[in-house]
Scaffold this active site. Structure first.
Site, PDB file in Angstrom:
ATOM      1  CG  HIS A 238      -1.907   1.044   1.294  1.00  0.00           C
ATOM      2  ND1 HIS A 238      -1.623   2.341   1.643  1.00  0.00           N
ATOM      3  CD2 HIS A 238      -3.231   1.019   1.001  1.00  0.00           C
ATOM      4  CE1 HIS A 238      -2.733   3.062   1.578  1.00  0.00           C
ATOM      5  NE2 HIS A 238      -3.719   2.287   1.180  1.00  0.00           N
ATOM      6  CB  CYS A 276      -4.092   3.344  -2.363  1.00  0.00           C
ATOM      7  SG  CYS A 276      -5.141   4.424  -1.379  1.00  0.00           S
ATOM      8  CG  HIS A 303      -7.350   0.870  -1.357  1.00  0.00           C
ATOM      9  ND1 HIS A 303      -6.489   1.115  -0.318  1.00  0.00           N
ATOM     10  CD2 HIS A 303      -7.776  -0.399  -1.205  1.00  0.00           C
ATOM     11  CE1 HIS A 303      -6.392   0.033   0.432  1.00  0.00           C
ATOM     12  NE2 HIS A 303      -7.154  -0.895  -0.082  1.00  0.00           N
ATOM     13  CG  ASP A 354      -9.359   3.837   0.570  1.00  0.00           C
ATOM     14  OD1 ASP A 354      -9.742   3.226   1.571  1.00  0.00           O
ATOM     15  OD2 ASP A 354      -8.225   4.334   0.460  1.00  0.00           O
ATOM     16  CG  HIS A 355     -10.754   6.638   3.348  1.00  0.00           C
ATOM     17  ND1 HIS A 355      -9.733   7.496   3.615  1.00  0.00           N
ATOM     18  CD2 HIS A 355     -10.306   5.421   3.737  1.00  0.00           C
ATOM     19  CE1 HIS A 355      -8.711   6.837   4.120  1.00  0.00           C
ATOM     20  NE2 HIS A 355      -9.041   5.576   4.198  1.00  0.00           N
ATOM     21  CE1 TYR A 373     -11.998   1.775   4.880  1.00  0.00           C
ATOM     22  CE2 TYR A 373     -10.834   3.078   6.527  1.00  0.00           C
ATOM     23  CZ  TYR A 373     -10.845   2.362   5.339  1.00  0.00           C
ATOM     24  OH  TYR A 373      -9.694   2.242   4.609  1.00  0.00           O
TER      25      TYR A 373
END
Ligand code: DNO
Length: 395
Positions: A238, A276, A303, A354-355, A373
């Site tokens: 990541h 990501c 992501h 993501d998020h 999240y």
């Protein structure tokens, strides 16, 4: 069309997650990115523990597509203490996961802290909140709380001035909350670190510069990647979040050249990248579609999110299709890479939104234990990404 859609995943923090598997399924996800957060960093994940977790996921009608993450211990990153045993354990965990059919393993090599933000509830004009990083606020943490020697040198006079004004305005409770929001946001667990713990951990990096840390990562990969290769698994690093040096520590997974070094440390699809977009986009130096093109043979998991960078060096997490990431280009490219693979008998690429913002009903609940999240914010992200994909594929 389904055949060529990316595999849609959603992060799930395990049975303690406020967002249930049932909700995740209702959002339309097919699989989850999840981890065994109760196992201490460095220890082996037993087949029994993996199977028990997998059963919970499968009983809910979902698949466990990626492990996020099998954490790499500080001992491994610094090559001190118990690192030899931890590396052996990591290998065994890779084998055990493969035995249970789980073949994508995300990890990171960020020293000391995982991702960093300075505000976990940054309010946007429409009342929703998101995560934000402001270097001036981070300077306040470094200078007034951590008291890191020489930290001032990493900031501009304007940032130092803002840092002081920000810190002076916090009351005692505000200071405590601010400190916790920076040093206690490890994924899925609380490490309960004190400022002194962080200082002691930082001290271990006194003689570790970027080259040394790179060497430690390469040595780790030379041991674990062959095991992943034997198992037909993908280890996926990541990116550093944010993708620039913080705390005076080296960060070595922040730009294309870093990833080129990482993938060449062991030349195999087992040694791959978790692409990501949000983390990468916080660095103006990163051209994301170009990076994806350059790394395409090593991307099996992504992501998808975006950030909005501001001229003062801060950034906040923008909507999934807004901000600095040209998401349409990224998704088009992922679909192209995936189509080629599928047509050659290969696997799908697994993505997750993501998020997400805290919005609508997210805001009426107590703040989630896992900042970023929320359910509704991420569901919106997934829905937008799915719409984008559908549009691209039906053109
Ligand atoms: C934050 C996440 C990170 C990520 C790990 C991967 O929301 O992107 O916690 O899962 O750094 O090892």
């Amino acid at each position: 069309m389904k055949k060529y859609m990316l595999e849609e995943g959603f992060r799930w923090y395990g049975p303690k997650d406020e967002v249930s598997l049932e909700f995740i399924r209702q959002a339309g996800a097919e699989s989850v990115f999840t981890s065994l957060h109760d196992i201490p960093y460095g220890e082996v994940w037993s087949v029994e523990a993996i199977l028990a977790h997998k059963k919970i996921v499968e009983d809910a009608g979902l698949k466990w597509s990626a492990v996020e993450s099998v954490p790499v211990s500080e001992d491994i990153k610094t090559r001190t203490g118990d690192y030899v045993r931890h590396i052996e354990n990591y290998k065994q965990t890779i084998r055990n996961l493969a035995e249970c059919g789980i073949k994508i393993i995300i990890y990171n090599f960020m020293p000391v802290l995982d991702w960093i933000r300075t505000d976990l509830h940054y309010k946007l004009a429409d009342g929703s909140t998101c995560l934000r990083f402001d270097p001036a606020q981070f300077a306040a943490f470094e200078i007034y709380l951590l008291k890191r020697q020489g930290a001032e040198k990493d900031y501009t006079p304007e940032q130092l001035q803002r840092a002081k004004a920000f810190f002076d305005a916090l009351d005692t409770d505000g200071v405590k909350k601010f400190e916790r929001s920076i040093i206690d946001v490890f994924p899925g667990c609380s490490m309960d670190f004190s400022i002194d713990d962080v200082r002691n951990m930082l001290a271990k990096y006194a003689n570790i510069d970027a080259n040394k840390l790179r060497e430690h990562l390469a040595l780790f990969l030379k041991e674990v990647a062959p095991v992943a290769e034997e198992c037909n698994s993908h280890l996926a690093i990541h990116p550093d979040d944010p993708p620039f040096d913080v705390l005076g520590l080296p960060r070595i997974a922040s730009r294309l050249e870093d990833f080129q070094k990482i993938v060449s440390a062991y030349d195999s699809p087992a040694n791959s990248v978790c692409f990501c977009t949000g983390s990468l986009s916080a660095g103006a130096h990163n051209n994301i579609p170009e990076m994806l093109e350059a790394l395409k043979d090593r991307v099996f998991v992504a992501h998808l999110r975006s950030t909005q960078r501001n001229s003062d060096g801060s950034f906040f997490e923008a909507g999934h299709l807004e901000g600095s990431v040209p998401m349409c280009d990224v998704v088009k490219k992922l679909l192209q890479i995936q189509k080629q693979r599928i047509d050659n008998g290969g696997e799908k690429i697994v993505i997750r939104p993501d998020h997400g913002r805290d919005m609508a009903d997210d805001l009426s609940k107590p703040p989630t234990r896992n900042p970023g999240y929320s359910f509704i914010g991420r569901m919106k992200g997934l829905a937008e990404l799915r719409g984008l994909e559908t549009g691209i594929l039906s053109k």
